[in-house]
Design a protein around this motif. Structure first.
Motif, PDB file in Angstrom:
ATOM      1  N   TYR A 293       1.112  -1.003   0.084  1.00  0.00           N
ATOM      2  CA  TYR A 293      -0.243   0.329   0.141  1.00  0.00           C
ATOM      3  C   TYR A 293       0.300   1.174  -0.390  1.00  0.00           C
TER       4      TYR A 293
ATOM      5  N   LYS B 207       4.542  -0.201 -13.290  1.00  0.00           N
ATOM      6  CA  LYS B 207       3.972  -0.872 -12.669  1.00  0.00           C
ATOM      7  C   LYS B 207       4.730  -1.554 -10.856  1.00  0.00           C
TER       8      LYS B 207
ATOM      9  N   SER C 108       5.739  -3.559  -7.604  1.00  0.00           N
ATOM     10  CA  SER C 108       4.930  -4.049  -6.792  1.00  0.00           C
ATOM     11  C   SER C 108       6.274  -4.630  -5.326  1.00  0.00           C
TER      12      SER C 108
ATOM     13  N   TRP D 168       0.582  -3.314  -6.380  1.00  0.00           N
ATOM     14  CA  TRP D 168       0.628  -1.640  -5.706  1.00  0.00           C
ATOM     15  C   TRP D 168      -0.855  -1.486  -6.475  1.00  0.00           C
ATOM     16  N   GLU D 169      -1.572  -1.690  -6.068  1.00  0.00           N
ATOM     17  CA  GLU D 169      -2.889  -0.319  -6.347  1.00  0.00           C
ATOM     18  C   GLU D 169      -3.131   0.875  -6.458  1.00  0.00           C
TER      19      GLU D 169
ATOM     20  N   ASN E 177      -5.726   2.341  -6.416  1.00  0.00           N
ATOM     21  CA  ASN E 177      -7.039   2.999  -5.954  1.00  0.00           C
ATOM     22  C   ASN E 177      -8.142   4.136  -6.327  1.00  0.00           C
TER      23      ASN E 177
END
Length: 116
Positions: A29, A96, A98, A112-113, A115
């Motif tokens: 996160y 991207k 991660s 990792w998103e 959001n």
């Protein structure tokens, strides 16, 4: 000397505890809501694993991000370990991010998103 004592303590714990293998729980996160182009901190929290043989890498497009900071290895009363690694980053839409975790012989990538 301090490092030697820590290594000796970990070796003693490793030998004294049931050698049952428990896979880590991984959370990836950011410290603030993800906004492309804005400074932020990428965080990877790894918990509930045993034995303590683990490696965490914070990645951008498959390449490890430099200057990441890692907490000291800690454990709970049941001898399951936890560790957190973080790094400053400014995410871009095309990149991207991660967290790559290697526990024993198993390696997994966690994305990792943002959001958004």
């Amino acid at each position: 000397m301090k490092v030697f004592l820590c290594l000796a303590a970990l070796a003693a714990v490793y030998c004294a505890v049931d050698s049952k293998h428990t896979s880590p729980k991984v959370q990836v996160y950011s410290s603030k809501p993800g906004e492309f182009g804005m400074e932020n901190t990428l965080i990877c929290h790894v918990s509930g694993f045993h034995p303590p043989d683990i490696s965490i890498q914070l990645m951008k497009n498959g390449v490890e991000l430099p200057d990441a900071k890692q907490t000291d290895l800690a454990f709970k009363q049941d001898w399951h370990f936890h560790l957190t690694k973080s790094v400053a980053f400014s995410p871009l839409r095309e990149d991207k991010y991660s967290c790559k975790v290697t526990h024993g012989t198993s390696t997994k990538d966690y994305a990792w998103e943002p959001n958004m």
